[in-house]
Design a protein around this motif. Structure first.
Motif, PDB file in Angstrom:
ATOM      1  N   ASP A 258       0.828  -1.218   0.000  1.00 32.01           N
ATOM      2  CA  ASP A 258       0.000   0.000   0.000  1.00 32.01           C
ATOM      3  C   ASP A 258       0.861   1.268   0.000  1.00 32.01           C
ATOM      4  N   SER A 259       0.182   2.409  -0.079  1.00 38.83           N
ATOM      5  CA  SER A 259       0.935   3.644  -0.344  1.00 38.83           C
ATOM      6  C   SER A 259       0.305   4.863   0.324  1.00 38.83           C
ATOM      7  N   SER A 260       0.136   4.822   1.631  1.00 37.69           N
ATOM      8  CA  SER A 260      -0.351   6.006   2.332  1.00 37.69           C
ATOM      9  C   SER A 260       0.744   7.070   2.378  1.00 37.69           C
ATOM     10  N   MET A 261       0.368   8.299   2.744  1.00 34.51           N
ATOM     11  CA  MET A 261       1.369   9.351   2.878  1.00 34.51           C
ATOM     12  C   MET A 261       2.400   8.976   3.936  1.00 34.51           C
ATOM     13  N   GLY A 262       1.948   8.302   4.990  1.00 35.83           N
ATOM     14  CA  GLY A 262       2.879   7.869   6.022  1.00 35.83           C
ATOM     15  C   GLY A 262       3.911   6.896   5.470  1.00 35.83           C
ATOM     16  N   GLU A 263       3.466   5.951   4.668  1.00 36.99           N
ATOM     17  CA  GLU A 263       4.393   4.988   4.072  1.00 36.99           C
ATOM     18  C   GLU A 263       5.356   5.679   3.114  1.00 36.99           C
ATOM     19  N   ILE A 264       4.844   6.626   2.353  1.00 37.11           N
ATOM     20  CA  ILE A 264       5.701   7.334   1.397  1.00 37.11           C
ATOM     21  C   ILE A 264       6.795   8.110   2.126  1.00 37.11           C
ATOM     22  N   ARG A 265       6.433   8.740   3.234  1.00 35.81           N
ATOM     23  CA  ARG A 265       7.451   9.458   4.023  1.00 35.81           C
ATOM     24  C   ARG A 265       8.495   8.479   4.563  1.00 35.81           C
ATOM     25  N   MET A 266       8.040   7.308   4.970  1.00 36.00           N
ATOM     26  CA  MET A 266       8.989   6.316   5.496  1.00 36.00           C
ATOM     27  C   MET A 266       9.918   5.788   4.410  1.00 36.00           C
ATOM     28  N   LEU A 267       9.410   5.679   3.203  1.00 40.55           N
ATOM     29  CA  LEU A 267      10.276   5.304   2.084  1.00 40.55           C
ATOM     30  C   LEU A 267      11.346   6.370   1.874  1.00 40.55           C
ATOM     31  N   LEU A 272      11.417   2.342   5.331  1.00 30.26           N
ATOM     32  CA  LEU A 272      10.919   1.245   4.504  1.00 30.26           C
ATOM     33  C   LEU A 272      11.872   1.017   3.338  1.00 30.26           C
ATOM     34  N   LEU A 273      12.174  -0.237   3.077  1.00 28.65           N
ATOM     35  CA  LEU A 273      13.005  -0.585   1.925  1.00 28.65           C
ATOM     36  C   LEU A 273      12.199  -0.468   0.638  1.00 28.65           C
ATOM     37  N   ALA A 274      10.943  -0.903   0.687  1.00 26.67           N
ATOM     38  CA  ALA A 274      10.084  -0.867  -0.495  1.00 26.67           C
ATOM     39  C   ALA A 274       8.643  -1.110  -0.077  1.00 26.67           C
ATOM     40  N   THR A 275       7.726  -0.731  -0.966  1.00 31.43           N
ATOM     41  CA  THR A 275       6.323  -1.065  -0.740  1.00 31.43           C
ATOM     42  C   THR A 275       5.698  -1.464  -2.068  1.00 31.43           C
ATOM     43  N   VAL A 276       4.823  -2.437  -2.009  1.00 28.27           N
ATOM     44  CA  VAL A 276       4.105  -2.889  -3.201  1.00 28.27           C
ATOM     45  C   VAL A 276       2.773  -2.131  -3.221  1.00 28.27           C
ATOM     46  N   ILE A 277       2.629  -1.253  -4.193  1.00 27.81           N
ATOM     47  CA  ILE A 277       1.423  -0.427  -4.194  1.00 27.81           C
ATOM     48  C   ILE A 277       0.337  -1.037  -5.074  1.00 27.81           C
ATOM     49  N   GLN A 278      -0.892  -0.849  -4.622  1.00 25.46           N
ATOM     50  CA  GLN A 278      -2.054  -1.259  -5.399  1.00 25.46           C
ATOM     51  C   GLN A 278      -2.604  -0.018  -6.119  1.00 25.46           C
ATOM     52  N   LYS A 279      -3.739  -0.191  -6.763  1.00 23.68           N
ATOM     53  CA  LYS A 279      -4.364   0.918  -7.478  1.00 23.68           C
ATOM     54  C   LYS A 279      -5.824   1.042  -7.038  1.00 23.68           C
ATOM     55  N   PRO A 280      -6.040   1.546  -5.804  1.00 21.32           N
ATOM     56  CA  PRO A 280      -7.409   1.577  -5.270  1.00 21.32           C
ATOM     57  C   PRO A 280      -8.362   2.459  -6.053  1.00 21.32           C
ATOM     58  N   PHE A 281      -7.856   3.560  -6.631  1.00 22.78           N
ATOM     59  CA  PHE A 281      -8.742   4.403  -7.444  1.00 22.78           C
ATOM     60  C   PHE A 281      -9.284   3.587  -8.618  1.00 22.78           C
ATOM     61  N   ASN A 282      -8.392   2.856  -9.283  1.00 28.51           N
ATOM     62  CA  ASN A 282      -8.813   2.033 -10.418  1.00 28.51           C
ATOM     63  C   ASN A 282      -9.799   0.953  -9.984  1.00 28.51           C
ATOM     64  N   MET A 283      -9.570   0.404  -8.786  1.00 32.67           N
ATOM     65  CA  MET A 283     -10.490  -0.623  -8.283  1.00 32.67           C
ATOM     66  C   MET A 283     -11.904  -0.064  -8.131  1.00 32.67           C
ATOM     67  N   GLY A 284     -12.003   1.085  -7.471  1.00 29.97           N
ATOM     68  CA  GLY A 284     -13.320   1.679  -7.253  1.00 29.97           C
ATOM     69  C   GLY A 284     -13.990   2.053  -8.556  1.00 29.97           C
ATOM     70  N   TYR A 285     -13.209   2.639  -9.458  1.00 29.38           N
ATOM     71  CA  TYR A 285     -13.755   3.052 -10.760  1.00 29.38           C
ATOM     72  C   TYR A 285     -14.246   1.828 -11.541  1.00 29.38           C
ATOM     73  N   SER A 286     -13.400   0.815 -11.622  1.00 27.73           N
ATOM     74  CA  SER A 286     -13.752  -0.377 -12.404  1.00 27.73           C
ATOM     75  C   SER A 286     -14.928  -1.125 -11.790  1.00 27.73           C
ATOM     76  N   ALA A 287     -15.029  -1.094 -10.458  1.00 22.85           N
ATOM     77  CA  ALA A 287     -16.133  -1.795  -9.799  1.00 22.85           C
ATOM     78  C   ALA A 287     -17.478  -1.192 -10.193  1.00 22.85           C
ATOM     79  N   VAL A 288     -17.569   0.148 -10.190  1.00 25.01           N
ATOM     80  CA  VAL A 288     -18.828   0.799 -10.579  1.00 25.01           C
ATOM     81  C   VAL A 288     -19.092   0.580 -12.071  1.00 25.01           C
TER      82      VAL A 288
END
Length: 330
Positions: A258-267, A272-288
């Motif tokens: 995931d990719s919250s602002m908190g995680e991004i600051r930690m990167l 944080l060494l790395a984070t695997v980000i998803q695409k929640p905006f795309n999920m919500g859009y595609s679901a509707v």
């Protein structure tokens, strides 16, 4: 680049705040603008907790698609991802409202199945997003390949720690599909590529504080611990906070999802060494979008993979990745 980055962060924080506040009025505004002609959809995320950015971004994708596809969307969610009984009760309430479709992110892979069957039996179209259900009850599932995302977390660590290292895995809600799949993927790689000693899996129940407590205890009591994997946004943030507070970022690698602002600051700070980000905006859009197509009687794919990507401190500043980290910034 750093000046631009700081500007982007500021803009994103402001936009995210505005959008979070704005969502509360979305259903009302949408309802007022609609006069019964629009398609009626109820969206049931795992939680409406506004501190979890993943769900806030997904809701913006839902709102964007609702406007584009002329749908009226109502949101019904629990206060915490662990509230399975509350989600079941909300779904029973949703059935009584007789929407044309329900979009569901299931809090539990098995326990939500009976009420999901009630939705289908009532003639309501069912679409699942982010977290699916045992038995493939929904017409379509939209989300990340979570097993692959879990594999990626372990593959990153495999290139940075000794093959005999101790690695802890901190998951979130034990019986949710996403948690099970990510855990399975991470453990598969750890077992395949090394003689790692795996501590856990432990479960945060999606709580930053619980994740913090678990990580702090491990960091204090396991001197050979070399890395921690966190499998969702609140869990990763809790792990990072523990590493920061104990000043151990040079001793322990942390990888998350995931990719919250908190995680991004930690990167950016090297926690944080790395984070695997998803695409929640795309999920919500595609679901509707998919729900509307199903209501219209169109054939849809039973599985829509919205993708994921590994973000590190080295690649986070690229234009392509900034669009993924800050989907609201043009």
């Amino acid at each position: 680049m750093r000046k631009r980055w700081n500007g982007v962060k500021l803009i994103s924080l402001v936009l995210l705040g505005v959008l979070t506040i704005g969502w509360a009025g979305f259903s009302i505004v949408s309802h007022e603008l609609n006069s019964g002609k629009k398609k009626t959809i109820i969206f049931v995320p795992k939680t409406i907790d506004t501190t979890i950015e993943f769900w806030q971004v997904m809701r913006q994708g839902v709102a964007s698609a609702a406007k584009e596809f002329d749908a009226e969307v109502e949101v019904m969610g629990t206060r915490a991802e662990v509230d399975v009984d509350e989600q079941i009760a909300l779904l029973q309430e949703a059935i009584k409202k007789k929407p044309e479709a329900i979009i569901l992110a299931a809090t539990d892979y098995n326990r939500v199945v009976p009420v999901a069957k009630e939705i289908v039996a009532a003639g309501i179209k069912l679409i699942t997003v982010d977290s699916g259900l045992n038995g493939g009850i929904s017409t379509s599932f939209i989300g990340t390949d979570n097993t692959d995302a879990g594999r990626r977390t372990a593959e990153i660590l495999h290139t940075h720690v000794d093959s005999h290292a101790e690695i802890a895995v901190i998951n979130f809600v034990k019986e949710s599909a996403t948690a099970m799949e990510r855990e399975s993927g991470a453990l598969e790689i750890l077992r395949r590529y090394g003689n790692y000693t795996v501590l856990g899996p432990f479960y945060s129940n999606g709580s930053v504080q619980t994740a913090y407590d678990i990580a702090s205890s491990l960091l204090k009591t396991q001197p050979n611990l070399k890395a921690i994997i966190g499998l969702n946004e609140p869990t990763v943030f809790g792990i990072g906070k523990a590493i920061q507070d104990l000043k151990m970022k040079s001793q322990v690698f942390a990888v998350g999802i995931d990719s919250s602002m908190g995680e991004i600051r930690m990167l950016e700070d090297g926690v944080l060494l790395a984070t695997v980000i998803q695409k929640p905006f795309n999920m919500g859009y595609s679901a509707v979008k998919t729900a509307v197509e199903v209501i219209d009687g169109k054939r849809v794919s039973p599985r829509i993979d919205t993708g994921s990507k590994v973000i590190t401190k080295e690649n986070m500043y690229s234009n392509e990745n900034q669009k993924l980290l800050f989907p609201f910034v043009e």
